[in-house]
Design a protein around this motif. Sequence first.
Motif, PDB file in Angstrom:
ATOM      1  N   TYR A   1       0.797  -1.217   0.000  1.00 17.67           N
ATOM      2  CA  TYR A   1       0.000   0.000   0.000  1.00 17.67           C
ATOM      3  C   TYR A   1       0.837   1.277   0.000  1.00 17.67           C
ATOM      4  CZ  TYR A   1      -3.869  -3.134   1.318  1.00 17.67           C
ATOM      5  OH  TYR A   1      -4.799  -4.151   1.352  1.00 17.67           O
ATOM      6  N   ASN A   2       2.055   1.214   0.529  1.00 17.07           N
ATOM      7  CA  ASN A   2       2.840   2.451   0.634  1.00 17.07           C
ATOM      8  C   ASN A   2       4.262   2.324   0.101  1.00 17.07           C
ATOM      9  OD1 ASN A   2       4.020   0.921   2.622  1.00 17.07           O
ATOM     10  ND2 ASN A   2       3.479   2.258   4.338  1.00 17.07           N
ATOM     11  N   ASN A   3       4.596   1.202  -0.536  1.00 21.72           N
ATOM     12  CA  ASN A   3       5.926   1.076  -1.112  1.00 21.72           C
ATOM     13  C   ASN A   3       5.974   1.832  -2.440  1.00 21.72           C
ATOM     14  OD1 ASN A   3       7.934  -0.369  -3.054  1.00 21.72           O
ATOM     15  ND2 ASN A   3       8.624  -0.961  -1.006  1.00 21.72           N
ATOM     16  N   THR A   4       6.899   2.758  -2.555  1.00 18.05           N
ATOM     17  CA  THR A   4       6.960   3.632  -3.728  1.00 18.05           C
ATOM     18  C   THR A   4       7.115   2.853  -5.023  1.00 18.05           C
ATOM     19  OG1 THR A   4       7.950   5.383  -2.394  1.00 18.05           O
ATOM     20  CG2 THR A   4       8.179   5.575  -4.789  1.00 18.05           C
ATOM     21  N   HIS A   5       8.030   1.882  -5.034  1.00 22.89           N
ATOM     22  CA  HIS A   5       8.261   1.109  -6.255  1.00 22.89           C
ATOM     23  C   HIS A   5       7.053   0.233  -6.597  1.00 22.89           C
ATOM     24  CE1 HIS A   5      12.390   2.386  -6.635  1.00 22.89           C
ATOM     25  NE2 HIS A   5      12.651   2.001  -5.389  1.00 22.89           N
TER      26      HIS A   5
ATOM     27  N   TRP B   1       4.850   0.533 -10.090  1.00 23.06           N
ATOM     28  CA  TRP B   1       4.651  -0.583 -11.028  1.00 23.06           C
ATOM     29  C   TRP B   1       3.178  -0.952 -11.152  1.00 23.06           C
ATOM     30  CZ3 TRP B   1       9.074  -3.282  -8.000  1.00 23.06           C
ATOM     31  CH2 TRP B   1      10.306  -2.787  -8.444  1.00 23.06           C
ATOM     32  N   TYR B   2       2.442  -0.897 -10.046  1.00 24.94           N
ATOM     33  CA  TYR B   2       1.006  -1.200 -10.087  1.00 24.94           C
ATOM     34  C   TYR B   2       0.276  -0.192 -10.974  1.00 24.94           C
ATOM     35  CZ  TYR B   2      -3.851  -1.379  -8.446  1.00 24.94           C
ATOM     36  OH  TYR B   2      -5.224  -1.434  -8.378  1.00 24.94           O
ATOM     37  N   ARG B   3       0.580   1.078 -10.830  1.00 23.23           N
ATOM     38  CA  ARG B   3      -0.095   2.096 -11.646  1.00 23.23           C
ATOM     39  C   ARG B   3       0.335   2.011 -13.113  1.00 23.23           C
ATOM     40  NH1 ARG B   3       0.349   4.879  -6.621  1.00 23.23           N
ATOM     41  NH2 ARG B   3      -1.761   5.080  -5.780  1.00 23.23           N
TER      42      ARG B   3
ATOM     43  N   ARG C   1      -4.950  -3.554  10.432  1.00 18.54           N
ATOM     44  CA  ARG C   1      -4.796  -2.515  11.449  1.00 18.54           C
ATOM     45  C   ARG C   1      -3.370  -1.970  11.422  1.00 18.54           C
ATOM     46  NH1 ARG C   1      -9.300  -1.877  13.933  1.00 18.54           N
ATOM     47  NH2 ARG C   1     -10.780  -3.597  14.234  1.00 18.54           N
ATOM     48  N   GLY C   2      -3.281  -0.649  11.491  1.00 22.94           N
ATOM     49  CA  GLY C   2      -1.998   0.014  11.388  1.00 22.94           C
ATOM     50  C   GLY C   2      -1.713   0.523   9.990  1.00 22.94           C
ATOM     51  N   TYR C   3      -2.512   0.050   9.011  1.00 22.13           N
ATOM     52  CA  TYR C   3      -2.322   0.465   7.616  1.00 22.13           C
ATOM     53  C   TYR C   3      -3.601   1.066   7.033  1.00 22.13           C
ATOM     54  CZ  TYR C   3       2.095  -2.090   7.660  1.00 22.13           C
ATOM     55  OH  TYR C   3       3.363  -2.517   7.957  1.00 22.13           O
TER      56      TYR C   3
ATOM     57  N   LEU D   1      -4.167   2.263   3.219  1.00 18.16           N
ATOM     58  CA  LEU D   1      -5.162   1.556   2.410  1.00 18.16           C
ATOM     59  C   LEU D   1      -6.136   2.537   1.767  1.00 18.16           C
ATOM     60  CD1 LEU D   1      -6.737  -0.965   1.458  1.00 18.16           C
ATOM     61  CD2 LEU D   1      -7.852  -0.997   3.718  1.00 18.16           C
ATOM     62  N   ALA D   2      -6.664   3.469   2.563  1.00 14.84           N
ATOM     63  CA  ALA D   2      -7.631   4.437   2.032  1.00 14.84           C
ATOM     64  C   ALA D   2      -7.008   5.300   0.941  1.00 14.84           C
ATOM     65  CB  ALA D   2      -8.155   5.319   3.166  1.00 14.84           C
ATOM     66  N   LYS D   3      -5.765   5.718   1.140  1.00  9.89           N
ATOM     67  CA  LYS D   3      -5.088   6.539   0.133  1.00  9.89           C
ATOM     68  C   LYS D   3      -4.847   5.735  -1.140  1.00  9.89           C
ATOM     69  CE  LYS D   3      -1.122   9.638  -0.555  1.00  9.89           C
ATOM     70  NZ  LYS D   3      -0.895   9.188  -1.941  1.00  9.89           N
ATOM     71  N   TRP D   4      -4.424   4.477  -0.989  1.00 10.97           N
ATOM     72  CA  TRP D   4      -4.198   3.630  -2.171  1.00 10.97           C
ATOM     73  C   TRP D   4      -5.489   3.467  -2.968  1.00 10.97           C
ATOM     74  CZ3 TRP D   4      -6.451  -1.341  -2.770  1.00 10.97           C
ATOM     75  CH2 TRP D   4      -6.112  -1.953  -3.979  1.00 10.97           C
ATOM     76  N   ILE D   5      -6.600   3.218  -2.281  1.00 10.63           N
ATOM     77  CA  ILE D   5      -7.883   3.047  -2.978  1.00 10.63           C
ATOM     78  C   ILE D   5      -8.257   4.324  -3.714  1.00 10.63           C
ATOM     79  CG2 ILE D   5     -10.376   2.769  -2.630  1.00 10.63           C
ATOM     80  CD1 ILE D   5      -9.722   0.766  -0.408  1.00 10.63           C
TER      81      ILE D   5
END
Length: 390
Positions: A188-192, A196-198, A235-237, A241-245
């Motif tokens: 969810y927060n790994n830059t690389h 690659w996902y996008r 929990r903790g992410y 998660l919300a930002k990724w979505i």
Amino acid sequence: MNIIAFLLCVVPIWAQQKVMTAQNAQFVTAHNTHLERNHHTFVVRGANYWQAMNLGMASGPGNRSRVLHDLQQLSSMGINTLRILAASEASQFGQAPDRIRPELTQSPGIYNNDVWEGLDWILAQLPHFNMTACISLGNFWTWSGGAPQYVSWATNTRIPYPVQWDHKQKVFAGGDYDEFLTYTAHFYNNTHAQKWYRTHIRRVLTRTNSVTNVPYRRDPNIMAWELMNEPQYIRGYELELAKWIDDSARLVHALAPMHLVTSGAESKNGAHAFKLMHASPYVTLASCHFWPLNWGYYNATDPTIHSIQESISKMQVFVRNNAQWTCELNKPTVLFEFGLMRDNWGKWGGPLDAYDPRAPVTHRDMFYQAVYKEVTRHLNNGFAGAAFWA
């Protein structure tokens, strides 16, 4: 300007607008808590067909005659939507347990064109069977590589596989589930991983079908894009998660504004998690899944009515809750996955293998009938349909 000149200018514009309106109507759209297509209510009568792009290949594991047989059979049952996968990722460490092969993405940005063309072919068949597709752009689980494979690429580390059934070895193998969740949450927060996902999202949505010559993002036979199969609420992410979505859904919407966007969530963690995973204005279709065995409601070794009745009761509460939550967001939702094994999984149904199509389905039939009945109660008032897993 005289009247003739005026009409010569305006009539072609009106005609073009009318054609565009007719074309737009072919897309499935969300209207409050229900779906529409061609100006009529559209109810998802779906099936999961996750192996579609590999079976659609012209060679290798491809089996187009089987696909056509399956589509004909599903169509005769009234199925109008397939949920399929447009993502699978290979490991840089060679063989990985229980994974789809060949993978679409061999390494970041490197694709297998034969698998691409398998996806093209399957999408080209759908209008012949009056079907649409919900296409998943990723997977949280390792059976297609998925989010953990992105993390593995980004960190050059091996995935800490959780305990799972290895279909080749016929044994349970793997390690700690919580360790796997924590590892995969870094997606969810790994830059690389996110880059690659996008990139993959852009490659899929901007692709032009080699069979129909229609760009994916303009294909009305695609109902929705799913960000990921079962992204987990960990929990903790929550903020990550919300930002990724929101970021991912915004990108999909920008590339394919005529298509619906759904998160792929199971929606098993309560109202707060449901709303967090569907609050983005770019998520136009909510999602939920229900798995009684996986979630501990069903005892596969119990042939009595008690076990399946408990599963049905839990499902009814689950559907009612999700209907309420999605109505509060004024969006429709679809039960995109539900399923139950054949009786022989627990070996009480006879000597046949658990996957043998001749094995009895006593409890499954009871469960499926109850699911459809409960979802039907909430049609157009939260729910817009359901898709069984096969």
